[in-house]
Design a protein around this motif. Structure first.
Motif, PDB file in Angstrom:
ATOM      1  N   ASP A 114       0.939  -1.123  -0.218  1.00 35.47           N
ATOM      2  CA  ASP A 114       0.136   0.333   0.257  1.00 35.47           C
ATOM      3  C   ASP A 114       0.734   1.979   0.228  1.00 35.47           C
ATOM      4  OD1 ASP A 114      -2.841   1.137   0.400  1.00 35.47           O
ATOM      5  OD2 ASP A 114      -1.806   2.465   1.690  1.00 35.47           O
ATOM      6  N   ARG A 115       1.841   1.327   1.210  1.00 36.21           N
ATOM      7  CA  ARG A 115       2.867   2.182   1.264  1.00 36.21           C
ATOM      8  C   ARG A 115       3.665   2.796  -0.607  1.00 36.21           C
ATOM      9  NH1 ARG A 115       0.692   5.808   3.958  1.00 36.21           N
ATOM     10  NH2 ARG A 115      -0.399   4.366   3.469  1.00 36.21           N
ATOM     11  N   PHE A 116       4.003   1.485  -0.754  1.00 38.62           N
ATOM     12  CA  PHE A 116       4.631   1.676  -1.940  1.00 38.62           C
ATOM     13  C   PHE A 116       3.796   2.264  -3.256  1.00 38.62           C
ATOM     14  CE2 PHE A 116       5.391  -0.941  -6.760  1.00 38.62           C
ATOM     15  CZ  PHE A 116       6.774  -0.460  -6.498  1.00 38.62           C
ATOM     16  N   PHE A 117       1.920   1.627  -4.110  1.00 41.73           N
ATOM     17  CA  PHE A 117       1.542   1.931  -4.694  1.00 41.73           C
ATOM     18  C   PHE A 117       1.465   3.645  -4.031  1.00 41.73           C
ATOM     19  CE2 PHE A 117      -1.101  -2.444  -5.458  1.00 41.73           C
ATOM     20  CZ  PHE A 117      -0.034  -2.109  -5.763  1.00 41.73           C
ATOM     21  N   LYS A 118       1.476   4.438  -2.971  1.00 40.84           N
ATOM     22  CA  LYS A 118       1.138   5.813  -2.328  1.00 40.84           C
ATOM     23  C   LYS A 118       2.169   6.302  -3.097  1.00 40.84           C
ATOM     24  CE  LYS A 118      -1.056   8.652   1.146  1.00 40.84           C
ATOM     25  NZ  LYS A 118      -1.523   8.536   1.739  1.00 40.84           N
ATOM     26  N   ILE A 119       3.096   6.135  -2.496  1.00 41.92           N
ATOM     27  CA  ILE A 119       4.683   6.676  -2.724  1.00 41.92           C
ATOM     28  C   ILE A 119       5.258   6.715  -4.379  1.00 41.92           C
ATOM     29  CG2 ILE A 119       6.796   7.431  -1.831  1.00 41.92           C
ATOM     30  CD1 ILE A 119       5.854   6.336   1.239  1.00 41.92           C
ATOM     31  N   VAL A 120       5.159   5.284  -4.332  1.00 41.90           N
ATOM     32  CA  VAL A 120       5.938   4.978  -5.716  1.00 41.90           C
ATOM     33  C   VAL A 120       5.343   5.218  -7.031  1.00 41.90           C
ATOM     34  CG1 VAL A 120       7.953   3.848  -6.547  1.00 41.90           C
ATOM     35  CG2 VAL A 120       8.009   4.277  -4.569  1.00 41.90           C
ATOM     36  N   LYS A 121       4.110   4.185  -7.386  1.00 43.64           N
ATOM     37  CA  LYS A 121       2.947   3.736  -8.484  1.00 43.64           C
ATOM     38  C   LYS A 121       2.504   4.847  -8.301  1.00 43.64           C
ATOM     39  CE  LYS A 121       6.467   1.827 -10.978  1.00 43.64           C
ATOM     40  NZ  LYS A 121       6.938   2.661 -11.952  1.00 43.64           N
ATOM     41  N   PRO A 122       2.147   5.668  -7.957  1.00 46.21           N
ATOM     42  CA  PRO A 122       0.319   6.409  -7.725  1.00 46.21           C
ATOM     43  C   PRO A 122      -0.792   5.573  -8.688  1.00 46.21           C
ATOM     44  CG  PRO A 122       2.250   8.122  -8.036  1.00 46.21           C
ATOM     45  CD  PRO A 122       2.361   6.542  -8.059  1.00 46.21           C
ATOM     46  N   CYS A 123      -0.056   5.433  -9.560  1.00 50.62           N
ATOM     47  CA  CYS A 123      -0.848   4.486 -10.498  1.00 50.62           C
ATOM     48  C   CYS A 123      -1.379   3.529 -10.358  1.00 50.62           C
ATOM     49  CB  CYS A 123      -0.443   4.560 -12.146  1.00 50.62           C
ATOM     50  SG  CYS A 123       0.961   3.682 -12.167  1.00 50.62           S
ATOM     51  N   GLY A 124      -1.213   2.939  -9.253  1.00 53.84           N
ATOM     52  CA  GLY A 124      -1.328   1.739  -8.810  1.00 53.84           C
ATOM     53  C   GLY A 124      -2.723   1.757  -7.712  1.00 53.84           C
ATOM     54  N   ARG A 125      -2.883   3.159  -7.475  1.00 54.20           N
ATOM     55  CA  ARG A 125      -4.134   2.796  -6.862  1.00 54.20           C
ATOM     56  C   ARG A 125      -5.561   3.011  -6.859  1.00 54.20           C
ATOM     57  NH1 ARG A 125      -3.530   8.982  -4.204  1.00 54.20           N
ATOM     58  NH2 ARG A 125      -5.485   8.405  -3.029  1.00 54.20           N
ATOM     59  N   LEU A 126      -5.252   2.243  -8.773  1.00 50.92           N
ATOM     60  CA  LEU A 126      -6.999   1.684  -9.167  1.00 50.92           C
ATOM     61  C   LEU A 126      -7.845   0.935  -8.768  1.00 50.92           C
ATOM     62  CD1 LEU A 126      -8.691   2.446 -11.404  1.00 50.92           C
ATOM     63  CD2 LEU A 126      -7.640   1.082 -12.697  1.00 50.92           C
ATOM     64  N   LEU A 127      -6.604   0.121  -7.904  1.00 47.30           N
ATOM     65  CA  LEU A 127      -6.793  -1.533  -7.800  1.00 47.30           C
ATOM     66  C   LEU A 127      -6.099  -1.956  -6.055  1.00 47.30           C
ATOM     67  CD1 LEU A 127      -8.075  -4.414  -7.971  1.00 47.30           C
ATOM     68  CD2 LEU A 127      -5.986  -5.431  -9.060  1.00 47.30           C
ATOM     69  N   GLY A 128      -5.420  -1.368  -6.512  1.00 42.38           N
ATOM     70  CA  GLY A 128      -4.319  -1.591  -4.925  1.00 42.38           C
ATOM     71  C   GLY A 128      -4.839  -0.549  -3.550  1.00 42.38           C
ATOM     72  N   GLN A 129      -5.200  -0.043  -3.838  1.00 43.05           N
ATOM     73  CA  GLN A 129      -5.629   0.841  -2.960  1.00 43.05           C
ATOM     74  C   GLN A 129      -7.211   1.447  -2.901  1.00 43.05           C
ATOM     75  OE1 GLN A 129      -2.855   4.154  -2.663  1.00 43.05           O
ATOM     76  NE2 GLN A 129      -2.042   3.562  -0.810  1.00 43.05           N
ATOM     77  N   ASN A 130      -7.837   0.774  -3.332  1.00 45.79           N
ATOM     78  CA  ASN A 130      -9.564   0.867  -3.379  1.00 45.79           C
ATOM     79  C   ASN A 130     -10.154   0.006  -2.588  1.00 45.79           C
ATOM     80  OD1 ASN A 130     -12.147  -0.931  -3.654  1.00 45.79           O
ATOM     81  ND2 ASN A 130     -11.625   0.481  -5.989  1.00 45.79           N
ATOM     82  N   LEU A 131     -10.637   1.100  -2.048  1.00 45.70           N
ATOM     83  CA  LEU A 131     -11.087   0.520  -0.508  1.00 45.70           C
ATOM     84  C   LEU A 131     -12.000  -0.960  -0.188  1.00 45.70           C
ATOM     85  CD1 LEU A 131     -11.548   1.274   3.024  1.00 45.70           C
ATOM     86  CD2 LEU A 131     -13.675   2.886   1.884  1.00 45.70           C
ATOM     87  N   VAL A 132     -13.216  -1.040  -1.240  1.00 43.05           N
ATOM     88  CA  VAL A 132     -13.960  -1.936  -1.273  1.00 43.05           C
ATOM     89  C   VAL A 132     -12.897  -3.462  -1.924  1.00 43.05           C
ATOM     90  CG1 VAL A 132     -15.348  -3.342  -2.466  1.00 43.05           C
ATOM     91  CG2 VAL A 132     -15.803  -1.051  -2.028  1.00 43.05           C
ATOM     92  N   PHE A 133     -12.041  -3.458  -2.420  1.00 42.32           N
ATOM     93  CA  PHE A 133     -10.723  -4.307  -2.730  1.00 42.32           C
ATOM     94  C   PHE A 133      -9.540  -4.528  -1.464  1.00 42.32           C
ATOM     95  CE2 PHE A 133      -6.140  -5.579  -3.698  1.00 42.32           C
ATOM     96  CZ  PHE A 133      -6.502  -6.635  -4.368  1.00 42.32           C
ATOM     97  N   GLY A 134      -9.386  -3.524  -0.422  1.00 45.47           N
ATOM     98  CA  GLY A 134      -9.001  -4.003   0.811  1.00 45.47           C
ATOM     99  C   GLY A 134      -9.518  -5.094   2.148  1.00 45.47           C
ATOM    100  N   LYS A 135     -10.496  -4.110   2.028  1.00 44.23           N
ATOM    101  CA  LYS A 135     -11.843  -4.721   2.403  1.00 44.23           C
ATOM    102  C   LYS A 135     -12.134  -6.719   1.949  1.00 44.23           C
ATOM    103  CE  LYS A 135     -14.282  -1.114   4.410  1.00 44.23           C
ATOM    104  NZ  LYS A 135     -15.729  -1.006   4.286  1.00 44.23           N
ATOM    105  N   VAL A 136     -12.410  -6.804   0.979  1.00 45.51           N
ATOM    106  CA  VAL A 136     -12.511  -8.090   0.417  1.00 45.51           C
ATOM    107  C   VAL A 136     -11.764  -9.267   0.199  1.00 45.51           C
ATOM    108  CG1 VAL A 136     -13.757  -9.175  -1.568  1.00 45.51           C
ATOM    109  CG2 VAL A 136     -14.227  -6.915  -1.077  1.00 45.51           C
ATOM    110  N   LEU A 137     -10.187  -8.251  -0.151  1.00 49.75           N
ATOM    111  CA  LEU A 137      -9.135  -9.246   0.054  1.00 49.75           C
ATOM    112  C   LEU A 137      -8.287  -9.161   1.596  1.00 49.75           C
ATOM    113  CD1 LEU A 137      -6.831 -10.095  -1.463  1.00 49.75           C
ATOM    114  CD2 LEU A 137      -5.278  -7.786  -0.669  1.00 49.75           C
ATOM    115  N   SER A 138      -8.907  -8.076   2.583  1.00 46.85           N
ATOM    116  CA  SER A 138      -8.228  -8.833   4.028  1.00 46.85           C
ATOM    117  C   SER A 138      -9.751 -10.133   4.583  1.00 46.85           C
ATOM    118  CB  SER A 138      -8.603  -7.603   4.746  1.00 46.85           C
ATOM    119  OG  SER A 138      -7.883  -6.785   5.126  1.00 46.85           O
ATOM    120  N   ALA A 139     -10.580  -9.830   4.233  1.00 49.93           N
ATOM    121  CA  ALA A 139     -11.565 -11.071   4.696  1.00 49.93           C
ATOM    122  C   ALA A 139     -10.979 -12.452   4.496  1.00 49.93           C
ATOM    123  CB  ALA A 139     -13.189 -10.555   4.532  1.00 49.93           C
TER     124      ALA A 139
END
Length: 326
Positions: A114-139
């Motif tokens: 998550d830190r990598f997407f936010k700082i180094v590759k902001p374009c990865g936010r489309l999937l890597g930092q999607n809130l619903v994706f994070g909740k589903v992935l964790s569960a």
């Protein structure tokens, strides 16, 4: 662990060693309960507005659950522990302990990504930092670990306890259970090394990006650089200190664990495994450092943000990069 056979002298008293390790777990329990209790209170005030917050809350849940297994683990290590307690630990408590450990390992990897997407590759936010994706992935990770690790282990630890042999838990497993145990250890080790490589890659890239901002700004603030290094390498440090030693010896111990032979090598590995496993449990006290230093909302809610906030943003630094880092 039970006492060594009287005919086997490996240079130390195992009962004394057991008592020492048990004491370490009991000493760990009280601060862990207090720290994680405070962290739970703080996180209950936070809204899950980012994948980072989602992963932190899941990490806290794993830490709190592991904390609750510590008293049983501490008592179980003692040779004088009741047979029923040892059986309960083998079937349930220890299994939950390991579930929480590997959940924490995976979540530390996800936080790093998550830190990598936010700082180094902001374009990865489309999937890597999607809130619903994070909740589903964790569960999903919780469910998968329960399905392929926890529930089968509980089911296959199906023999009645008979006596406190040196490999009490292994004696409670069927032949299929022992084979499954070896497979689970191999899988868990693979999870650790994959996540370890991921975290190292992410933080090498993050460090390069952040320090490039310092060079471009022409700043010579050594204190700011030092504080930035602490933030950048905090997760990597906690990860390697807590989980590295245990996984360096775990597979070697398991190869001997499933055999019926007794030797000083096996005893020494068992003691080393218990000590390094305690180091792994230390993450329940160290993870709150991650919440505090990497989560601005956590610091603010804790009401000590104004005096303890680690300020890494300098006037001339690239505000875009450092805002993402905060």
């Amino acid at each position: 662990m039970a006492s060594l056979s009287p005919t086997l002298d490996c240079g130390f008293n195992e009962d004394t060693m057991n008592m020492a390790i048990s004491s370490l777990y009991f000493l760990l329990f009280i601060p862990a309960l207090i720290i994680n209790g405070v962290a739970v209170w703080v996180c209950m005030q936070l809204r899950s507005t980012s994948t980072f917050t989602v992963y932190l809350k899941n990490l806290l849940a794993a830490d709190l659950l592991m904390t609750l297994t510590i008293p049983v683990k501490a008592a179980n290590i003692l040779s004088s522990a009741p047979l029923a307690l040892k059986a309960f630990a083998c079937r349930f408590s220890d299994v939950i302990f390991y579930l929480c450990m590997y959940m924490s390992i995976i979540l530390l990897g996800l936080i790093s990504l998550d830190r990598f997407f936010k700082i180094v590759k902001p374009c990865g936010r489309l999937l890597g930092q999607n809130l619903v994706f994070g909740k589903v992935l964790s569960a999903s990770i919780w469910v998968v670990l329960l399905a392929i690790n926890v529930i089968p282990t509980m089911i296959l630890t199906n023999k009645d306890p008979t006596n406190k042999t040196e490999e009490f838990c292994m004696k409670m497993k069927s032949n299929a259970g022992q084979d499954f145990h070896s497979g689970v250890v191999t899988l868990n080790s693979a999870i650790f090394w994959v996540v370890c490589a991921l975290i190292c890659f992410c933080y090498i890239c993050i460090a390069r990006k952040v320090f490039q901002s310092y060079r471009k700004s022409g700043s010579s603030n050594d204190e700011g650089r030092h504080k930035t290094k602490v933030r950048v390498f905090l997760i990597l440090g906690v990860f390697l200190i807590c989980f590295g030693p245990y996984h360096a010896i775990r597979n070697s111990y398991t190869l001997l664990q499933v055999t019926s032979t007794t030797s000083c090598t096996k005893v020494n590995l068992r003691i080393s495994k218990e000590i390094t496993l305690w180091m792994s449990a230390m993450n329940i006290c160290l993870d709150p450092l991650i919440y505090f230093f990497l989560c601005k909302s956590f610091r603010i809610t804790l009401h000590i943000y104004p005096c303890l906030h680690v300020q890494i943003t300098l006037t001339n630094l690239n505000p875009r990069t450092l805002t993402r880092y905060r």
